[in-house]
Design an enzyme around this catalytic site. Structure first.
Site, PDB file in Angstrom:
ATOM      1  N   PHE A 192       4.543   0.919   8.727  1.00 17.01           N
ATOM      2  CA  PHE A 192       4.475   1.947   7.693  1.00 17.01           C
ATOM      3  C   PHE A 192       5.476   3.045   8.001  1.00 17.01           C
ATOM      4  O   PHE A 192       5.940   3.189   9.134  1.00 17.01           O
ATOM      5  CB  PHE A 192       3.055   2.517   7.548  1.00 17.01           C
ATOM      6  CG  PHE A 192       2.521   3.248   8.759  1.00 17.01           C
ATOM      7  CD1 PHE A 192       2.610   4.624   8.856  1.00 17.01           C
ATOM      8  CD2 PHE A 192       1.910   2.541   9.789  1.00 17.01           C
ATOM      9  CE1 PHE A 192       2.100   5.303   9.964  1.00 17.01           C
ATOM     10  CE2 PHE A 192       1.392   3.212  10.901  1.00 17.01           C
ATOM     11  CZ  PHE A 192       1.491   4.590  10.990  1.00 17.01           C
ATOM     12  N   ARG A 237       0.848  -1.202   0.000  1.00 20.01           N
ATOM     13  CA  ARG A 237       0.000   0.000   0.000  1.00 20.01           C
ATOM     14  C   ARG A 237       0.877   1.245   0.000  1.00 20.01           C
ATOM     15  O   ARG A 237       1.741   1.410   0.871  1.00 20.01           O
ATOM     16  CB  ARG A 237      -0.927  -0.011   1.214  1.00 20.01           C
ATOM     17  CG  ARG A 237      -1.815   1.216   1.291  1.00 20.01           C
ATOM     18  CD  ARG A 237      -3.078   0.949   2.084  1.00 20.01           C
ATOM     19  NE  ARG A 237      -3.991   0.088   1.321  1.00 20.01           N
ATOM     20  CZ  ARG A 237      -4.132  -1.219   1.520  1.00 20.01           C
ATOM     21  NH1 ARG A 237      -3.473  -1.818   2.484  1.00 20.01           N
ATOM     22  NH2 ARG A 237      -4.955  -1.928   0.777  1.00 20.01           N
ATOM     23  N   PHE A 250       1.093  10.697   2.198  1.00 21.54           N
ATOM     24  CA  PHE A 250       0.582  10.023   3.390  1.00 21.54           C
ATOM     25  C   PHE A 250       1.632   9.057   3.916  1.00 21.54           C
ATOM     26  O   PHE A 250       2.394   9.388   4.819  1.00 21.54           O
ATOM     27  CB  PHE A 250      -0.731   9.319   3.098  1.00 21.54           C
ATOM     28  CG  PHE A 250      -1.425   8.746   4.320  1.00 21.54           C
ATOM     29  CD1 PHE A 250      -1.127   9.201   5.602  1.00 21.54           C
ATOM     30  CD2 PHE A 250      -2.381   7.754   4.185  1.00 21.54           C
ATOM     31  CE1 PHE A 250      -1.773   8.681   6.718  1.00 21.54           C
ATOM     32  CE2 PHE A 250      -3.034   7.226   5.296  1.00 21.54           C
ATOM     33  CZ  PHE A 250      -2.720   7.689   6.559  1.00 21.54           C
ATOM     34  N   ASN A 271      -1.823  -1.332  12.329  1.00 25.11           N
ATOM     35  CA  ASN A 271      -2.695  -2.152  13.175  1.00 25.11           C
ATOM     36  C   ASN A 271      -4.134  -2.107  12.694  1.00 25.11           C
ATOM     37  O   ASN A 271      -4.479  -1.364  11.783  1.00 25.11           O
ATOM     38  CB  ASN A 271      -2.584  -1.722  14.648  1.00 25.11           C
ATOM     39  CG  ASN A 271      -3.092  -0.303  14.904  1.00 25.11           C
ATOM     40  OD1 ASN A 271      -4.120   0.123  14.370  1.00 25.11           O
ATOM     41  ND2 ASN A 271      -2.384   0.444  15.741  1.00 25.11           N
ATOM     42  N   HIS A 313      -0.948   4.581  16.888  1.00 24.99           N
ATOM     43  CA  HIS A 313       0.019   3.623  16.354  1.00 24.99           C
ATOM     44  C   HIS A 313       1.344   3.795  17.087  1.00 24.99           C
ATOM     45  O   HIS A 313       1.680   4.894  17.530  1.00 24.99           O
ATOM     46  CB  HIS A 313       0.222   3.827  14.856  1.00 24.99           C
ATOM     47  CG  HIS A 313      -1.023   3.592  14.045  1.00 24.99           C
ATOM     48  ND1 HIS A 313      -1.318   2.387  13.461  1.00 24.99           N
ATOM     49  CD2 HIS A 313      -2.063   4.413  13.753  1.00 24.99           C
ATOM     50  CE1 HIS A 313      -2.480   2.476  12.840  1.00 24.99           C
ATOM     51  NE2 HIS A 313      -2.948   3.702  12.999  1.00 24.99           N
ATOM     52  N   GLN A 328       3.353   1.360   3.188  1.00 23.53           N
ATOM     53  CA  GLN A 328       3.072   0.295   4.152  1.00 23.53           C
ATOM     54  C   GLN A 328       3.533  -1.049   3.605  1.00 23.53           C
ATOM     55  O   GLN A 328       3.321  -1.378   2.443  1.00 23.53           O
ATOM     56  CB  GLN A 328       1.574   0.248   4.455  1.00 23.53           C
ATOM     57  CG  GLN A 328       1.185  -0.742   5.538  1.00 23.53           C
ATOM     58  CD  GLN A 328      -0.277  -0.608   5.942  1.00 23.53           C
ATOM     59  OE1 GLN A 328      -0.877   0.448   5.747  1.00 23.53           O
ATOM     60  NE2 GLN A 328      -0.838  -1.660   6.501  1.00 23.53           N
ATOM     61  N   LEU A 330      -2.368  10.452  13.734  1.00 19.53           N
ATOM     62  CA  LEU A 330      -2.064   9.062  14.058  1.00 19.53           C
ATOM     63  C   LEU A 330      -1.351   8.904  15.397  1.00 19.53           C
ATOM     64  O   LEU A 330      -1.153   7.772  15.855  1.00 19.53           O
ATOM     65  CB  LEU A 330      -1.209   8.435  12.951  1.00 19.53           C
ATOM     66  CG  LEU A 330      -1.846   8.359  11.560  1.00 19.53           C
ATOM     67  CD1 LEU A 330      -0.873   7.731  10.566  1.00 19.53           C
ATOM     68  CD2 LEU A 330      -3.146   7.590  11.592  1.00 19.53           C
TER      69      LEU A 330
END
Length: 239
Positions: free
Chosen positions: A157, A100, A105, A146, A198, A108, A194
């Site tokens: 990531f 991904r 952004f 997660n 995370h 991952q 985030l």
């Protein structure tokens, strides 16, 4: 570079979550249920220095688009670092793709199935989050992917976002940003929404150009059209 409105950023984050199920980058919530944010492992702000401290580990991730050099924070996130290093030593990540990628952004990887729904921790089950007020989702942060609180496995990531929205820095959180971290976000970029959702356990110290190449790769939805592969992860001894 044009700033992405907070609403659009949130939508992008939710797309990642809904598309991946287990092991995805998950949207920040206003409360952290069942997780105690550590106040005992504060070691300053290690992400703000390119130097490697005696208590940090260094790895080089060799990918088909170049190298990424990272320092890891075992004093801050011991279980996440042990998990990552053990997988690296055992070759768990070799041949694994970045499944991904989202420009502005993150990138991952870490799922040997390549689907975004797989991967296991070295502990035999998901392990708990390790939050700290010493590390943040600044550009270049290495963090655990997660599917909700305390569901860490093997996926990770790297934050690639180059700018940060003021609204994201001012939203309600279980922590208050110091002037130094607020300035770091404004200068470096990142994804503060985030934080404390995370586990941040490392930081890129060389090779953000490689991270940018991976994030900008042509993709169908968020999966690269041509596989971008982790060829190996070398553990260095820069102590």
């Amino acid at each position: 570079m044009r700033k992405i409105p907070l609403l659009l950023l949130t939508v992008l984050s939710l797309v990642v979550l809904s598309a991946c199920g287990k092991g995805t980058v998950k949207e920040q919530t206003k409360e952290v249920d069942g997780v105690n944010v550590s106040k005992d492992n504060v070691v300053g702000y290690p992400q703000l220095s390119p130097k490697v401290a005696d208590n940090e580990e260094v790895v080089v991730m060799n990918t088909t688009l170049g190298q990424i050099k990272l320092k890891l924070f075992p004093d801050i996130a011991p279980k996440a670092v042990e998990n990552f290093l053990t997988h690296a030593k055992e070759g768990y990540y070799e041949g694994v793709i970045f499944h991904r990628v989202m420009d502005e952004f993150m990138i991952q990887g870490g799922d040997p199935t390549g689907t975004g729904a797989g991967g296991e921790s070295i502990y035999g089950d998901s392990f708990e989050d390790e939050f700290s007020d010493s590390v943040f989702h600044l550009r270049g942060a290495l963090s655990m992917a997660n599917g909700g609180p305390n569901t860490n496995g093997s996926q990770f990531f790297i934050v690639q976002k180059t700018e940060v929205d003021e609204a994201a820095l001012n939203q309600e959180k279980p922590l208050v940003y110091s002037d130094e971290i607020r300035e770091a976000y404004e200068n470096m970029g990142g994804t503060p929404h985030l934080d404390h959702s995370h586990t941040v356990f490392g930081q890129v110290i060389e090779g953000m150009d490689t991270v940018d190449k991976i994030a900008k790769a042509k993709a169908k939805e968020t999966r690269p059209i041509e596989d971008i592969i982790i060829e190996s992860i070398e553990i260095l001894t820069e102590k």
